[in-house]
Write a protein that holds these residues in place. Structure first.
Motif, PDB file in Angstrom:
ATOM      1  N   ARG A  19       0.904  -1.407  -0.037  1.00  0.00           N
ATOM      2  CA  ARG A  19       0.077  -0.118  -0.086  1.00  0.00           C
ATOM      3  C   ARG A  19       0.686   1.177   0.089  1.00  0.00           C
ATOM      4  O   ARG A  19       0.683   2.199  -0.773  1.00  0.00           O
ATOM      5  N   LEU A  39       2.900  -1.539  11.657  1.00  0.00           N
ATOM      6  CA  LEU A  39       3.347  -0.128  12.229  1.00  0.00           C
ATOM      7  C   LEU A  39       3.408  -0.246  13.626  1.00  0.00           C
ATOM      8  O   LEU A  39       2.759  -0.816  14.669  1.00  0.00           O
ATOM      9  N   THR A  40       4.368   0.830  14.031  1.00  0.00           N
ATOM     10  CA  THR A  40       4.461   0.839  15.488  1.00  0.00           C
ATOM     11  C   THR A  40       4.347   2.407  15.831  1.00  0.00           C
ATOM     12  O   THR A  40       4.844   3.149  14.988  1.00  0.00           O
ATOM     13  N   TYR A  41       3.734   2.701  16.662  1.00  0.00           N
ATOM     14  CA  TYR A  41       3.431   4.204  16.977  1.00  0.00           C
ATOM     15  C   TYR A  41       4.326   4.550  18.091  1.00  0.00           C
ATOM     16  O   TYR A  41       4.440   4.039  19.229  1.00  0.00           O
ATOM     17  N   LEU A  93       5.054   7.378  13.225  1.00  0.00           N
ATOM     18  CA  LEU A  93       4.907   5.933  12.858  1.00  0.00           C
ATOM     19  C   LEU A  93       5.837   5.127  12.047  1.00  0.00           C
ATOM     20  O   LEU A  93       6.396   5.930  11.260  1.00  0.00           O
ATOM     21  N   ASP A 136       1.875  -6.939   8.157  1.00  0.00           N
ATOM     22  CA  ASP A 136       0.475  -6.779   8.924  1.00  0.00           C
ATOM     23  C   ASP A 136      -0.492  -8.125   8.144  1.00  0.00           C
ATOM     24  O   ASP A 136      -0.923  -8.902   8.733  1.00  0.00           O
ATOM     25  N   ILE A 158     -11.802  -8.749   1.639  1.00  0.00           N
ATOM     26  CA  ILE A 158     -11.968  -8.610   3.216  1.00  0.00           C
ATOM     27  C   ILE A 158     -11.551  -7.294   3.225  1.00  0.00           C
ATOM     28  O   ILE A 158     -11.689  -6.418   3.886  1.00  0.00           O
ATOM     29  N   ARG A 159     -10.060  -6.726   2.788  1.00  0.00           N
ATOM     30  CA  ARG A 159      -9.849  -5.445   2.725  1.00  0.00           C
ATOM     31  C   ARG A 159     -10.493  -4.279   1.925  1.00  0.00           C
ATOM     32  O   ARG A 159     -10.598  -3.414   2.357  1.00  0.00           O
ATOM     33  N   SER A 219     -13.103  -3.835   4.574  1.00  0.00           N
ATOM     34  CA  SER A 219     -12.614  -3.161   5.925  1.00  0.00           C
ATOM     35  C   SER A 219     -12.224  -1.660   5.271  1.00  0.00           C
ATOM     36  O   SER A 219     -12.674  -0.691   6.236  1.00  0.00           O
TER      37      SER A 219
END
Lengths: 311, 311
Positions: free
Chosen positions: A176, A201-203, A212, A219, A229-230, A233
């Motif tokens: 993406r 991702l980590t905040y 981020l 993921d 599904i995506r 979503s």
């Protein structure tokens, strides 16, 4: 962005598109669809831009792994950094072939190296690297920059649909955040309408500052059954038009097609050896389903007057 | 949807909003922001609608668990179905209090029961159940239907921003698909702009037919540090305006605030015992951060002339 289908030959594919769009946009018609529900989803690799001899993102990844190999003698003797450093593209091709045969050994090595290669990079820094890549990188055989490898008729179709109240999304198996920085320029599709595979991702909260950064782990892969599904979503609506070119798009096309209202599932066939590439490997199932259910087929050779915009 | 801030009292909160919006929308101004980048994110529970004495979604869940308990004598003697069947709301409140104290025993029981309660339900059938709930369910003490529990000044703010080229998103800790069917009616926010917690989904291909059904497992909880991650994942842009009311919104507000351009982080304070509820529990950290960094505070008591639209 062009919005008329000028690169499309008169023929069944163009007619099917025009007829469908008229059908769902004619006010008062029995098949009229409100603009908000005119959702169209497009696969990217092999549907909106060229994916041969290798996906464009793979070239970006190989360049990154080669940079890491150049900086680290230990990595230089290990796969996949060695293959990247030596431009041994066959190693990467073989990893994919082995994957389709059920052996993920080398693909796992590759995926681990890829996520490690961008570990702790911020989303903004990744964006910068992607833009740098597209500023210079060129297709190995088509004699054009990668940013010129989008299919002109598809860019026209995106614009044509947008002009008629459709909202277009890219639903790609590719990353993406690899597409987001350039999809606006190439296709006129903004970042919020790019659906694709996602690295974790980590905040990070650092008091007054926060950002981020990527994790060294995926993921999810947005491929096959994960695509519908995506799509749900992200959009919360079922598309009425979908375009794909491979087995990985079958669920997305089927999800679009299986409704009690008019829909337009489109399959792009790569059959133009001269101007692009001819291949059906990886599209066997979706070709069979398209034929059985009468989905609209686009022959790149016969339906497209131009494949790319002039260089 | 109303688009003027008529329910807002003249005061520092309204002034801060109007000044910020003028600043980023004045063409030629040094702080001008292109419409595409005017992204505003809103928490839902306690920010857009009332979350006391219990989150509206919890009432929906309890009704579903009570239905299951009524149909199954075995479930009727087990938690959380027993509490749901006996309208023992205290059990659910205690599970949350225990959770905040570090004991997740009962919350885990509850979450497992919740995902099991919707297992294999299609997204469309879930949508129907949500709409049925909102057609009838009413707030236990406010004497109004739940669909009338949105804060009128916030609905105005959403419209006000939309009128000025902002794109508004809901970034909620609540279930994304619980809000989607009604957020259009309540707030004018369409499904593709609802970000929230997500239950896992399965794609079912049944030949000519295909659909999406829920799994008996969460995909992720959109709360705390997950909020900025899901905002980026969905939008691919960093918001310039964010509104929240609890510690779970701190990362989202901080992510919005920590930029080298003007931003407007807004914190809603529940301080109106008479017209709504007064509480600071669960907002201690975000209140301290807001005070320290000078974020815009909204006092429901002083800044809002009306809290709800007339019944």
């Amino acid at each position: 962005m062009p919005t008329a289908l000028t690169s499309w030959a008169d023929g069944p594919a163009e007619s099917a598109i025009v007829a469908f769009v008229e059908r769902v946009t004619t006010p008062g018609g029995s098949d009229f669809v409100e603009p908000a529900d005119r959702v169209a989803v497009f696969d990217n690799d092999g549907t909106l831009w060229c994916e041969k001899p290798m996906p464009i993102q793979l070239d970006f990844i190989i360049q990154r792994l080669a940079d890491l190999a150049a900086a680290d003698p230990v990595l230089r003797t290990r796969q996949p950094w060695q293959a990247a450093g030596e431009h041994d593209f066959a190693w990467f091709g073989a990893a994919m072939v082995e994957h389709y045969r059920g052996d993920d050994t080398n693909l796992t090595l590759l995926m681990n190296a890829v996520t490690a290669a961008f570990d702790t990079l911020s989303v903004e820094d990744y964006q910068t690297r992607v833009l740098e890549f597209f500023a210079h990188a060129a297709h190995p055989t088509l004699h054009r920059p990668y940013r010129g490898c989008g299919y002109r008729p598809m860019v026209e179709l995106l614009g044509y649909l947008g002009d008629r109240g459709f909202t277009t999304y890219i639903a790609s198996g590719g990353d993406r955040d690899f597409m987001r920085p350039i999809a606006g320029t190439l296709y006129g599709v903004p970042p919020e309408r790019i659906i694709g595979s996602a690295v974790g991702l980590t905040y990070r909260d650092r008091g007054e500052d926060s950002d981020l950064v990527y994790k060294a782990a995926m993921d999810f892969f947005d491929e096959g059954p994960e695509k519908p599904i995506r799509i749900w979503s992200r959009i919360g609506r079922r598309p009425i038009l979908a375009v794909g070119n491979s087995n990985g798009d079958l669920p997305m096309l089927s999800y679009t097609s299986a409704q009690h209202r008019p829909t337009l599932p489109i399959l792009v066939a790569h059959d133009d050896t001269e101007r692009e590439f001819a291949y059906t490997a990886g599209a066997e199932e979706v070709l069979a389903r398209a034929q059985r259910l009468g989905w609209t087929m686009v022959s790149m050779k016969n339906d497209w007057l131009d494949i790319f915009a002039p260089a």
